[in-house]
Design a protein around this motif. Structure first.
Motif, mmCIF file in Angstrom:
data_model
loop_
_atom_site.group_PDB
_atom_site.id
_atom_site.type_symbol
_atom_site.label_atom_id
_atom_site.label_comp_id
_atom_site.label_asym_id
_atom_site.label_seq_id
_atom_site.Cartn_x
_atom_site.Cartn_y
_atom_site.Cartn_z
ATOM 1 N N THR A 62 2.938 9.020 8.118
ATOM 2 C CA THR A 62 3.133 9.925 9.250
ATOM 3 C C THR A 62 3.248 9.095 10.552
ATOM 4 O O THR A 62 4.229 9.536 11.438
ATOM 5 C CB THR A 62 1.933 10.903 9.383
ATOM 6 O OG1 THR A 62 1.506 11.474 8.187
ATOM 7 C CG2 THR A 62 2.092 11.835 10.376
ATOM 8 N N GLU A 63 2.412 7.971 10.757
ATOM 9 C CA GLU A 63 2.810 7.423 11.964
ATOM 10 C C GLU A 63 4.014 6.738 12.241
ATOM 11 O O GLU A 63 4.852 6.732 13.096
ATOM 12 C CB GLU A 63 1.890 6.141 11.867
ATOM 13 C CG GLU A 63 1.669 5.441 13.303
ATOM 14 C CD GLU A 63 0.654 4.182 13.425
ATOM 15 O OE1 GLU A 63 0.629 3.554 14.539
ATOM 16 O OE2 GLU A 63 -0.254 4.276 12.551
ATOM 17 N N GLU A 64 4.520 6.257 10.971
ATOM 18 C CA GLU A 64 5.839 5.557 10.916
ATOM 19 C C GLU A 64 7.072 6.668 11.505
ATOM 20 O O GLU A 64 7.862 6.455 12.024
ATOM 21 C CB GLU A 64 6.222 4.853 9.625
ATOM 22 C CG GLU A 64 5.607 3.875 9.400
ATOM 23 C CD GLU A 64 5.706 3.038 8.058
ATOM 24 O OE1 GLU A 64 5.421 2.029 7.627
ATOM 25 O OE2 GLU A 64 5.707 4.230 7.081
ATOM 26 N N VAL A 65 7.044 7.779 10.894
ATOM 27 C CA VAL A 65 7.816 9.252 10.997
ATOM 28 C C VAL A 65 7.747 9.393 12.532
ATOM 29 O O VAL A 65 8.922 9.699 13.332
ATOM 30 C CB VAL A 65 7.593 10.046 10.064
ATOM 31 C CG1 VAL A 65 8.367 11.359 10.478
ATOM 32 C CG2 VAL A 65 7.888 9.907 8.626
ATOM 33 N N ILE A 66 6.644 9.515 12.929
ATOM 34 C CA ILE A 66 6.503 9.845 14.432
ATOM 35 C C ILE A 66 7.072 8.720 15.534
ATOM 36 O O ILE A 66 7.854 9.126 16.351
ATOM 37 C CB ILE A 66 5.025 9.990 15.007
ATOM 38 C CG1 ILE A 66 4.322 11.423 14.466
ATOM 39 C CG2 ILE A 66 4.616 10.238 16.405
ATOM 40 C CD1 ILE A 66 3.035 11.469 14.167
ATOM 41 N N ILE A 67 6.910 7.516 15.088
ATOM 42 C CA ILE A 67 7.417 6.376 15.809
ATOM 43 C C ILE A 67 9.018 6.412 15.965
ATOM 44 O O ILE A 67 9.679 6.421 16.839
ATOM 45 C CB ILE A 67 6.980 5.010 15.364
ATOM 46 C CG1 ILE A 67 5.393 4.964 15.684
ATOM 47 C CG2 ILE A 67 8.015 4.051 16.213
ATOM 48 C CD1 ILE A 67 4.753 3.715 15.226
ATOM 49 N N TYR A 68 9.643 6.721 14.497
ATOM 50 C CA TYR A 68 11.028 6.895 14.526
ATOM 51 C C TYR A 68 11.449 8.200 15.199
ATOM 52 O O TYR A 68 12.661 8.077 16.134
ATOM 53 C CB TYR A 68 11.386 7.177 12.964
ATOM 54 C CG TYR A 68 12.572 7.455 12.646
ATOM 55 C CD1 TYR A 68 13.735 6.415 12.898
ATOM 56 C CD2 TYR A 68 13.127 8.769 12.183
ATOM 57 C CE1 TYR A 68 15.111 6.472 12.540
ATOM 58 C CE2 TYR A 68 14.458 8.828 12.220
ATOM 59 C CZ TYR A 68 15.508 7.888 12.032
ATOM 60 O OH TYR A 68 16.706 8.306 12.027
ATOM 61 N N LEU A 69 10.849 9.341 15.206
ATOM 62 C CA LEU A 69 11.318 10.433 15.920
ATOM 63 C C LEU A 69 11.254 10.337 17.611
ATOM 64 O O LEU A 69 12.135 10.724 18.074
ATOM 65 C CB LEU A 69 10.526 11.621 15.533
ATOM 66 C CG LEU A 69 10.524 12.107 14.028
ATOM 67 C CD1 LEU A 69 9.701 13.415 13.602
ATOM 68 C CD2 LEU A 69 12.052 12.591 13.648
ATOM 69 N N ARG A 70 10.027 9.691 17.905
ATOM 70 C CA ARG A 70 10.018 9.334 19.225
ATOM 71 C C ARG A 70 11.151 8.458 19.829
ATOM 72 O O ARG A 70 11.725 8.764 20.925
ATOM 73 C CB ARG A 70 8.670 8.896 19.710
ATOM 74 C CG ARG A 70 7.550 9.736 19.658
ATOM 75 C CD ARG A 70 6.422 9.169 20.184
ATOM 76 N NE ARG A 70 5.434 10.366 20.124
ATOM 77 C CZ ARG A 70 4.037 10.098 19.778
ATOM 78 N NH1 ARG A 70 3.742 8.825 19.385
ATOM 79 N NH2 ARG A 70 3.411 11.317 19.653
ATOM 80 N N GLY A 71 11.479 7.561 19.098
ATOM 81 C CA GLY A 71 12.703 6.657 18.989
ATOM 82 C C GLY A 71 14.010 7.434 19.303
ATOM 83 O O GLY A 71 14.988 7.230 20.311
ATOM 84 N N LEU A 72 14.230 8.457 18.401
ATOM 85 C CA LEU A 72 15.442 9.256 18.628
ATOM 86 C C LEU A 72 15.448 10.141 19.873
ATOM 87 O O LEU A 72 16.680 10.470 20.466
ATOM 88 C CB LEU A 72 15.502 10.357 17.277
ATOM 89 C CG LEU A 72 15.655 9.671 15.896
ATOM 90 C CD1 LEU A 72 15.620 10.783 15.194
ATOM 91 C CD2 LEU A 72 17.072 8.993 15.883
ATOM 92 N N GLU A 73 14.353 10.783 20.154
ATOM 93 C CA GLU A 73 14.247 11.418 21.642
ATOM 94 C C GLU A 73 14.560 10.675 22.827
ATOM 95 O O GLU A 73 15.224 11.186 23.725
ATOM 96 C CB GLU A 73 12.597 11.937 21.703
ATOM 97 C CG GLU A 73 12.201 12.917 20.739
ATOM 98 C CD GLU A 73 10.814 13.386 21.288
ATOM 99 O OE1 GLU A 73 9.857 12.608 21.711
ATOM 100 O OE2 GLU A 73 10.543 14.640 20.480
ATOM 101 N N LYS A 74 14.230 9.296 22.858
ATOM 102 C CA LYS A 74 14.552 8.467 24.080
ATOM 103 C C LYS A 74 15.914 8.084 24.025
ATOM 104 O O LYS A 74 16.625 7.935 24.979
ATOM 105 C CB LYS A 74 13.612 7.111 23.645
ATOM 106 C CG LYS A 74 12.086 7.236 23.774
ATOM 107 C CD LYS A 74 11.232 6.133 23.873
ATOM 108 C CE LYS A 74 9.882 6.448 24.022
ATOM 109 N NZ LYS A 74 9.282 5.115 24.014
ATOM 110 N N GLY A 75 16.585 8.301 22.831
ATOM 111 C CA GLY A 75 18.058 7.981 22.749
ATOM 112 C C GLY A 75 19.031 9.094 23.066
ATOM 113 O O GLY A 75 20.169 9.035 23.340
ATOM 114 N N GLN A 76 18.223 10.149 23.484
ATOM 115 C CA GLN A 76 19.179 11.352 23.903
ATOM 116 C C GLN A 76 19.765 10.976 24.987
ATOM 117 O O GLN A 76 19.379 10.704 26.077
ATOM 118 C CB GLN A 76 18.087 12.710 23.882
ATOM 119 C CG GLN A 76 17.908 13.176 22.478
ATOM 120 C CD GLN A 76 17.370 14.290 22.531
ATOM 121 O OE1 GLN A 76 16.753 14.725 23.557
ATOM 122 N NE2 GLN A 76 16.947 14.888 21.115
#
Length: 76
Positions: A62-76
């Motif tokens: 779950t932690e790995e997925v959250i980190i990945y999703l937060r990285g996508l949000e920053k890329g917007q």
């Protein structure tokens, strides 16, 4: 419930429930005296480790997925 079924389900151990053609539907575990039940795991620790090692595709915590999703949000 008829007496024959009551006798089968009234035991102090799990009872396998099957269809007429032998397909296992599940197990009935009586609650009358749970301390007397002798429930054993279906697989041992070695089998669990083997199954975990054989998993494909890769899995993520779950932690790995959250980190990945937060990285996508920053890329917007």
């Amino acid at each position: 419930m008829d007496e024959q079924m009551r006798a089968k389900l009234g035991k102090d151990e799990p009872v396998m429930i099957c269809t007429a053609d032998g397909v296992v539907l599940g197990y009935f575990t009586p609650t009358t005296q749970p301390q007397k039940l002798k429930l054993e795991p279906q697989i041992d620790e070695e089998e669990i480790a083997r199954r975990l090692a054989d998993r494909t595709p890769p899995t993520y915590t779950t932690e790995e997925v959250i980190i990945y999703l937060r990285g996508l949000e920053k890329g917007q």
